[in-house]
Scaffold this motif. Structure first.
Motif, PDB file in Angstrom:
ATOM      1  N   VAL A  76      -3.474  -5.593 -10.169  1.00  0.00           N
ATOM      2  CA  VAL A  76      -3.706  -5.228  -8.784  1.00  0.00           C
ATOM      3  C   VAL A  76      -4.128  -6.470  -8.032  1.00  0.00           C
ATOM      4  O   VAL A  76      -4.691  -7.394  -8.597  1.00  0.00           O
ATOM      5  CB  VAL A  76      -4.801  -4.130  -8.661  1.00  0.00           C
ATOM      6  CG1 VAL A  76      -4.322  -2.844  -9.283  1.00  0.00           C
ATOM      7  CG2 VAL A  76      -6.092  -4.575  -9.328  1.00  0.00           C
ATOM      8  N   ALA A 133      -6.111   3.712  -4.518  1.00  0.00           N
ATOM      9  CA  ALA A 133      -5.485   2.742  -3.625  1.00  0.00           C
ATOM     10  C   ALA A 133      -6.428   2.347  -2.494  1.00  0.00           C
ATOM     11  O   ALA A 133      -6.523   1.176  -2.131  1.00  0.00           O
ATOM     12  CB  ALA A 133      -4.186   3.319  -3.054  1.00  0.00           C
ATOM     13  N   LEU A 138      -8.892  -0.084  -3.767  1.00  0.00           N
ATOM     14  CA  LEU A 138      -8.327  -1.429  -3.866  1.00  0.00           C
ATOM     15  C   LEU A 138      -8.302  -2.116  -2.506  1.00  0.00           C
ATOM     16  O   LEU A 138      -8.586  -3.312  -2.398  1.00  0.00           O
ATOM     17  CB  LEU A 138      -6.901  -1.363  -4.413  1.00  0.00           C
ATOM     18  CG  LEU A 138      -6.696  -0.947  -5.868  1.00  0.00           C
ATOM     19  CD1 LEU A 138      -5.219  -0.977  -6.201  1.00  0.00           C
ATOM     20  CD2 LEU A 138      -7.455  -1.861  -6.796  1.00  0.00           C
ATOM     21  N   ARG A 177       2.361   1.520  -2.487  1.00  0.00           N
ATOM     22  CA  ARG A 177       2.811   0.912  -3.745  1.00  0.00           C
ATOM     23  C   ARG A 177       2.590   1.857  -4.915  1.00  0.00           C
ATOM     24  O   ARG A 177       3.478   2.074  -5.747  1.00  0.00           O
ATOM     25  CB  ARG A 177       2.057  -0.390  -4.010  1.00  0.00           C
ATOM     26  CG  ARG A 177       2.371  -1.023  -5.369  1.00  0.00           C
ATOM     27  CD  ARG A 177       1.504  -2.235  -5.636  1.00  0.00           C
ATOM     28  NE  ARG A 177       0.135  -1.885  -5.944  1.00  0.00           N
ATOM     29  CZ  ARG A 177      -0.313  -1.590  -7.159  1.00  0.00           C
ATOM     30  NH1 ARG A 177       0.530  -1.553  -8.180  1.00  0.00           N
ATOM     31  NH2 ARG A 177      -1.587  -1.305  -7.356  1.00  0.00           N
ATOM     32  N   THR A 178       1.389   2.427  -5.003  1.00  0.00           N
ATOM     33  CA  THR A 178       1.105   3.338  -6.113  1.00  0.00           C
ATOM     34  C   THR A 178       1.946   4.606  -6.006  1.00  0.00           C
ATOM     35  O   THR A 178       2.419   5.140  -7.013  1.00  0.00           O
ATOM     36  CB  THR A 178      -0.386   3.686  -6.148  1.00  0.00           C
ATOM     37  OG1 THR A 178      -0.798   4.182  -4.858  1.00  0.00           O
ATOM     38  CG2 THR A 178      -1.233   2.468  -6.483  1.00  0.00           C
ATOM     39  N   GLU A 194      -1.381  -0.694  -0.775  1.00  0.00           N
ATOM     40  CA  GLU A 194      -1.696  -0.182  -2.106  1.00  0.00           C
ATOM     41  C   GLU A 194      -1.380   1.309  -2.210  1.00  0.00           C
ATOM     42  O   GLU A 194      -0.951   1.797  -3.257  1.00  0.00           O
ATOM     43  CB  GLU A 194      -3.162  -0.439  -2.448  1.00  0.00           C
ATOM     44  CG  GLU A 194      -3.526  -1.909  -2.625  1.00  0.00           C
ATOM     45  CD  GLU A 194      -2.864  -2.538  -3.836  1.00  0.00           C
ATOM     46  OE1 GLU A 194      -2.259  -1.806  -4.645  1.00  0.00           O
ATOM     47  OE2 GLU A 194      -2.928  -3.768  -3.967  1.00  0.00           O
ATOM     48  N   ASP A 244       5.709  -1.941 -10.384  1.00  0.00           N
ATOM     49  CA  ASP A 244       4.538  -2.728  -9.985  1.00  0.00           C
ATOM     50  C   ASP A 244       4.844  -4.215  -9.975  1.00  0.00           C
ATOM     51  O   ASP A 244       4.362  -4.953  -9.114  1.00  0.00           O
ATOM     52  CB  ASP A 244       3.372  -2.436 -10.932  1.00  0.00           C
ATOM     53  CG  ASP A 244       2.681  -1.120 -10.610  1.00  0.00           C
ATOM     54  OD1 ASP A 244       2.994  -0.528  -9.563  1.00  0.00           O
ATOM     55  OD2 ASP A 244       1.828  -0.686 -11.404  1.00  0.00           O
TER      56      ASP A 244
END
Length: 453
Positions: A4, A101, A104, A118-119, A115, A164
């Motif tokens: 990450v 997320a 993060l 993305r996740t 994030e 990822d």
């Protein structure tokens, strides 16, 4: 992938990151919408509670993330996200990833948005791969066959790793301006082993879950812990590797500086005899480094080419026989001084692309590019300076000589790069005059200069 990006200041290219996040969001929404259309979304307290459990576990492992040299931070979320995808499907898995997320992203809204999508995109892809191989999420098919589910879960975990990795390279390239290959080597690649281990943990947990039910929780816990230990081991090895590289770099810089001092003494003696050798060495050094930078070589290679250009004729010292043997002799002197990398370049700086050079008669593809650069640099320097027996020629004549020799005497790409440097440089640079051409030159360093400096 179990890596990450740490929350930090605003990215230099925030607009590009926003567009990139929008593309990921579109993919995630399309994937979830397609899933909902074909399979439906289970609305039950059990599934919601399971999603909440996964969300809590992801947030719990985050504070224990292991930071790797290069910018990646490894935690156990990869195994958990993959397991959420194969258990819940993309919609509930994406919702379960939202708190993680946001954790993060911290206070950086752009990073938090990135994030989140993305996740969501990662678990959507993982759930799609699992359903294609197995049929439906585990929550909708209790008591299935362990072996097919394990293989499907492994495939889903690997899909998440790939997603990822691609997202990470994209963020570093668009947001931070890093070259894709460099981002892969420095950030993504070190985090791959723990990420792949996370995919394996997901597969093993699915197997244990179908065989033992909730008693499979220790398998997941031990797997996440193993990923954490692997990340710590990788961090230790990477830090040791970086320390060794730094030490080797310092030793190499010391050797280069010593080589410059050693060469200055030899070339100074040669220059006192003919009034030329020391000036030719200093000019070759400047031109070789500038050609290297014009061709896109990194700063380290350009600096080493500067030193090699300065030392390319030291084989002439004390030479009473055939003067054509000086490249081989100079290369042996550099090897004995611990400058083996430079020795190969000096050995072949009189080779020609047409195979008519010396000492080996190598043809174009077999000649190191650094040796090709030295060949053009020393030839031009020799033309514009006044040699011991003759007079120097002007810039135009030397330029024509380079053009006429392109592809035969000199490498064509090197000549084109050199001409770009010369055509934009002032008159004193073209004539190998000015402060950059003084003797002795500056000690070895990583500093870069422009032709007009």
């Amino acid at each position: 992938m179990d890596f990450v990006r740490s929350p930090g200041p605003d990215l230099p290219n925030g607009a590009r990151v926003g567009s990139y996040a929008g593309a990921l969001a579109a993919f995630a929404l399309a994937s979830c919408a397609s899933w909902a259309y074909w399979y439906g979304v289970p609305l039950s307290a059990e599934v919601a509670a399971l999603a909440g459990l996964f969300a809590a576990l992801m947030c719990v492992v985050r504070p224990f993330a292991v930071r790797l040299p290069g910018g990646a931070a490894v935690d156990g979320s990869g195994a958990l996200r993959a397991l959420a995808a194969v258990t819940l499907g993309p919609v509930w898995a994406a919702l379960a990833c939202v708190p993680y997320a946001l954790l993060l992203g911290g206070r950086n809204r752009l990073i938090a948005c990135y994030e989140t999508v993305r996740t969501a995109a990662g678990v959507s892809l993982a759930a799609t791969v699992f359903s294609a191989a197995y049929g439906q999420p585990l929550a909708g098919a209790p008591g299935g066959e362990p072996a097919p589910a394990a293989y499907a879960a492994l495939a889903a975990g690997l899909a998440l790793v790939a997603a990822d990795a691609a997202a990470g390279v994209g963020l570093l390239g668009l947001g931070c301006g890093r070259e894709a290959g460099r981002a892969w080597r420095e950030v993504v690649l070190p985090a791959l082993p723990p990420a792949l281990a996370g995919a394996l943990v997901c597969s093993l947990t699915v197997t244990a879950l179908l065989i033992y039910g909730p008693a499979a929780a220790p398998v997941l816990a031990l797997g996440v812990f193993a990923v954490h230990l692997l990340a710590r081991r990788i961090r230790g090895r990477r830090e040791e590797e970086l320390r060794l590289r730094e030490r080797a770099g310092r030793l190499e810089e010391a050797a280069l500086s010593a080589g410059m001092v050693f060469g200055a003494a030899i070339l100074g003696e040669l220059g006192r005899r003919d009034g030329y050798a020391h000036r030719h060495a200093a000019a070759t050094a400047v031109y070789a480094a500038d050609i290297a930078r014009e061709m896109g070589l990194d700063g380290r290679r350009a600096e080493r080419l500067r030193v090699a250009g300065f030392l390319h004729d030291i084989g002439r010292f004390g030479l009473s026989g055939d003067p054509s043997s000086h490249p081989e002799r100079g290369a042996r002197m550099l090897e004995e001084a611990g400058l083996g990398e430079l020795a190969g370049w000096v050995r072949y700086h009189h080779e020609r692309p047409d195979g008519r050079g010396r000492p080996r008669g190598l043809r174009g593809p077999w000649i190191p590019v650094e040796a090709k650069i030295l060949a053009a640099a020393q030839a031009y320097a020799g033309m514009v300076l006044a040699p011991p027996r003759g007079a120097g020629v002007g810039y135009e004549a030397a330029r024509r000589e380079l053009c006429d020799g392109a592809g035969t005497r000199f490498d064509g790409e090197v000549v084109r790069a050199f001409l770009r440097v010369l055509d934009t440089a002032p008159e004193d640079y073209r004539a190998a005059a000015g402060p950059r051409f003084t003797y002795p030159p500056e000690p070895a360093s990583g500093a870069a200069q422009s032709p007009g400096a």
